[in-house]
Every structure is written in structure tokens, then in C-alpha cells.
Design a protein around this motif. Sequence first.
Motif, PDB file in Angstrom:
ATOM      1  N   ALA A 158       0.823  -1.216   0.000  1.00  0.00           N
ATOM      2  CA  ALA A 158       0.000   0.000   0.000  1.00  0.00           C
ATOM      3  C   ALA A 158       0.856   1.265   0.000  1.00  0.00           C
ATOM      4  O   ALA A 158       0.697   2.147  -0.851  1.00  0.00           O
ATOM      5  N   VAL A 159       1.764   1.372   0.956  1.00  0.00           N
ATOM      6  CA  VAL A 159       2.597   2.572   1.048  1.00  0.00           C
ATOM      7  C   VAL A 159       3.594   2.591  -0.112  1.00  0.00           C
ATOM      8  O   VAL A 159       3.778   3.619  -0.779  1.00  0.00           O
ATOM      9  N   GLY A 179       8.191  -9.284  -3.153  1.00  0.00           N
ATOM     10  CA  GLY A 179       8.418 -10.697  -2.885  1.00  0.00           C
ATOM     11  C   GLY A 179       8.067 -11.698  -3.960  1.00  0.00           C
ATOM     12  O   GLY A 179       8.000 -12.894  -3.676  1.00  0.00           O
ATOM     13  N   LYS A 183       4.911  -9.484  -8.699  1.00  0.00           N
ATOM     14  CA  LYS A 183       4.913  -8.129  -8.127  1.00  0.00           C
ATOM     15  C   LYS A 183       5.952  -7.240  -8.823  1.00  0.00           C
ATOM     16  O   LYS A 183       5.725  -6.044  -9.002  1.00  0.00           O
ATOM     17  N   TYR A 199      13.145  -9.663  -3.894  1.00  0.00           N
ATOM     18  CA  TYR A 199      14.145  -9.756  -2.823  1.00  0.00           C
ATOM     19  C   TYR A 199      14.356 -11.191  -2.347  1.00  0.00           C
ATOM     20  O   TYR A 199      15.326 -11.489  -1.649  1.00  0.00           O
ATOM     21  N   ASN A 222      10.358   0.159   4.247  1.00  0.00           N
ATOM     22  CA  ASN A 222       9.107  -0.406   4.754  1.00  0.00           C
ATOM     23  C   ASN A 222       9.319  -1.728   5.471  1.00  0.00           C
ATOM     24  O   ASN A 222       8.404  -2.232   6.107  1.00  0.00           O
ATOM     25  N   CYS A 244      10.182   4.164   7.736  1.00  0.00           N
ATOM     26  CA  CYS A 244       8.712   4.104   7.769  1.00  0.00           C
ATOM     27  C   CYS A 244       8.221   2.844   8.460  1.00  0.00           C
ATOM     28  O   CYS A 244       7.285   2.889   9.257  1.00  0.00           O
ATOM     29  N   TYR A 250       8.350  -7.695  12.558  1.00  0.00           N
ATOM     30  CA  TYR A 250       7.172  -7.491  13.427  1.00  0.00           C
ATOM     31  C   TYR A 250       6.757  -8.743  14.196  1.00  0.00           C
ATOM     32  O   TYR A 250       6.137  -8.647  15.244  1.00  0.00           O
ATOM     33  N   LEU A 275       9.373   8.196  10.702  1.00  0.00           N
ATOM     34  CA  LEU A 275       8.103   8.750  10.218  1.00  0.00           C
ATOM     35  C   LEU A 275       6.944   8.131  10.987  1.00  0.00           C
ATOM     36  O   LEU A 275       6.863   6.896  11.102  1.00  0.00           O
ATOM     37  N   VAL A 277       2.867   8.684  10.627  1.00  0.00           N
ATOM     38  CA  VAL A 277       1.954   9.442   9.753  1.00  0.00           C
ATOM     39  C   VAL A 277       1.016  10.356  10.548  1.00  0.00           C
ATOM     40  O   VAL A 277       0.652  11.442  10.079  1.00  0.00           O
ATOM     41  N   ASN A 325      -1.062  -9.587  -0.596  1.00  0.00           N
ATOM     42  CA  ASN A 325      -1.659  -8.387  -1.212  1.00  0.00           C
ATOM     43  C   ASN A 325      -0.728  -7.770  -2.237  1.00  0.00           C
ATOM     44  O   ASN A 325       0.494  -7.756  -2.090  1.00  0.00           O
TER      45      ASN A 325
END
Length: 334
Positions: A158-159, A179, A183, A199, A222, A244, A250, A275, A277, A325
Motif C-alpha cells: 500500500a505505502v 516478494g 509483483k 528480494y 518499509n 517508515c 514485526y 516517520l 503518519v 496483497n
Amino acid sequence: MPTILNQEIHLVSRPHGIPVAANFRLVQTEVAPLQDQQVLVRNLFMSVDPYMRGRMNEGKSYVPPFELGQPLEGGAVGEVIESRAKEFKPGDVVTSSFGWREYCVALPADLHAVRREAQPLSVYLGVLGMTGMTAWAGLNLVEVKSGDVVYISGAAGAVGNVAGQLAKLRGCSVIGSAGSMEKVKFLRAECGFDAAFDYKAGPVLEQLNLEAPDGIDVYFDNVGGESLEAALSALRSHGRIIACGGISGYNEEKPRPGPSNLFNITTKRLTMKGLIVSDWLDLQGEFEKVVGGYYRAGKLKNHETVVTGIEQAVGAFLGLFQGNNTGKMVVKLT
Ligand SMILES: NC(=O)c1ccc[n+]([C@@H]2O[C@H](COP(=O)([O-])OP(=O)(O)OC[C@H]3O[C@@H](n4cnc5c(N)ncnc54)[C@H](OP(=O)(O)O)[C@@H]3O)[C@@H](O)[C@H]2O)c1
């Protein structure tokens, strides 16, 4: 008004490592009759975002953790069904942070009116929403300008895809990593990237060096991890990093050692800026004018992956960590 049944998703246990479906529960509730000043909204689309993973942990961060046994929160766009506040009337389209549920009851201050003409309305979760604003804010944060060579990781998300499109509109040369080869093709063919690589197909630094033999000026991070380390090596003197996100870490249960080559920051006089947002919300008007202007003029495309039904929302969220996605992941509520 007859009783309205609502379905919403609760967090019932905190994930350790990769979240699993059992951390969540779909709960049916009844919408209570409206009180004065309240507005009833039927959500049409809700967002699932990587940052939500952090809110599933206990402990302090830049946003409070989700509470167990309560509905999750997140971006949503919906239609006003009933209003006991003068600011809104049935039929108005609004965004809120009351996603993960089919209906929400809100105060006017918690709703933001948007134009119905922008279709599909999920664009307010993508290019014209939080993720689009993140991309725009990131480029402004380090003053990305014409001629810069910009490398973006997580580029097909998305970003990332919006950051790349906006950087092209600024006259940059743009390289993305994502990935899969599908894409990579999407980045070149649909988003106008000059170059892109998978990657997972080989070491990031080797692939980045092939695409940018003279180095890069800006890295839009990201994902963190190997991509950050590669960018630190590939950046030219006085290069800039937009910190970002770090999705590659995570779901780690223990902090991972940082890049081995941070000393590049010193030797090449690099700048790395964090950053968030929400710091940019005062500039919402400017964002809507600039980015909304590009979108309405057809210069900026909204790319999204849509899954349908609230019962698919957890799967859509988990899919972010598997790269399911292309563009913004959204859930259409029926
Ligand atoms: N700082 C802020 O204010 C702010 C605001 C919004 C988002 N963010 C951050 O920006 C990043 C992108 O967010 P988004 O909403 O645009 O998500 P997104 O890119 O649409 O979705 C996540 C993507 O991350 C990639 N990914 C998953 N696991 C990965 C791994 N281990 N290594 C590398 N890539 C991985 C997947 O794509 P592949 O198929 O390419 O692997 C997946 O499609 C996230 O880190 C997010 O937390 C920050």
C-alpha cells in the motif's frame, strides 16, 4: 428502527510470534438505540495494516495496545444510516478508526466526511487514505526531489506503490523490491517504476547494485532487516533514509541484531528520519489537494487487493505477512 445485528472482531489473546486465527473471535452484538449527538455508520470497507500487529502486543508504544475482549480498531469507510447529530445525515460517506466491525456508533468528532464521487470508496483507505498519506509524508520528510535515485522496499504494498508513483511524479528514478516476480512485473508495468527485483531471488545488495550501479540517494524503508542493510551500503554521500516500517521484524519474539554496517551513517554523512503518519494530520488539507489532485487527474492509480466479508478479515490481516496483497489490502463488508 428495528434491531440491527452487528458482527465485530475481538482480540481474545495476544499473539506470540506470528499471529494465528485463534487470537481472534468473530462476535455478534446488537446495535444499541442512538443517543443524542450519536451517528450510526454502516462500514463498507475496512483496512488491515501491518502496524496493527504492534498494537496486539502488551506494553507502551506510539499507539496504545488493543484491549483483550474488545473489538479491534482500524481505518474504515462507511455510510451514515441514522444520525442524531446535526453534522451528519443519512447517506453521508465518512471515514473513521472504527473498523473490524460492520456497524459503528460514533460522535461527529470521530468521523471525517469524504466525497462519494471517488469510487471505489476503498480509495480512502489506499491512495487517498492513511497509507497514501504515509507515502506522501515520507517523501516530504527527506525532501525527495527531481533527479534523486530512490529505492523502496515493500514496494508493491500500500505505502510502497504510492511512494513509487509519487516519486516518479517528482522526477525521480525509482527502484522497488517485492516478494515475487509477479509483483516485480506489477511495479514496472502498473506503477511506472524504472526497475524492480524480487528480494527473495538473491541477496538484496547484489540485486540493488545491479539496478543502481552508481548508488542511491534515498531509501524508503518499509521492511527493515536485509533491505535496510543493503540500502546503507548502496546510499551515496549525504543520502537519506525514510524509516517508515520494519515488517520483516514485526513477528520476531526477540529483537533481532541491527544492521552490521551502521557506521555508513557516519562515513557517508547519511540522514535517517523516523516517520509516524499521525504527526502529519495537520497537513490533511494539503495532502487532499496534492495527492487527491493527482488521483483525480488520472496521474496516480489506486491499487488494491479486496477480500469480501468480515469473516475473511483475520485471514486478510494474516496474509499481509505472507505477501498476499498487491497494493492496499482491504476488506469489503457486505
Ligand atoms: N510510520 C508510519 O506512520 C506507517 C504508516 C503506515 C505503514 N507503515 C509501515 O509501512 C510498511 C508498509 O505498510 P503497508 O500498509 O503498505 O503494508 P503492505 O506493504 O501493503 O503489506 C505488507 C507487505 O509486506 C511484505 N512483507 C511481509 N513480510 C515481509 C518480510 N519478512 N520481508 C519483507 N517484506 C515483507 C509483503 O509483500 P512482499 O510480497 O513484497 O513480501 C506484504 O504484502 C509496514 O512496515 C508498515 O508498518 C508505517
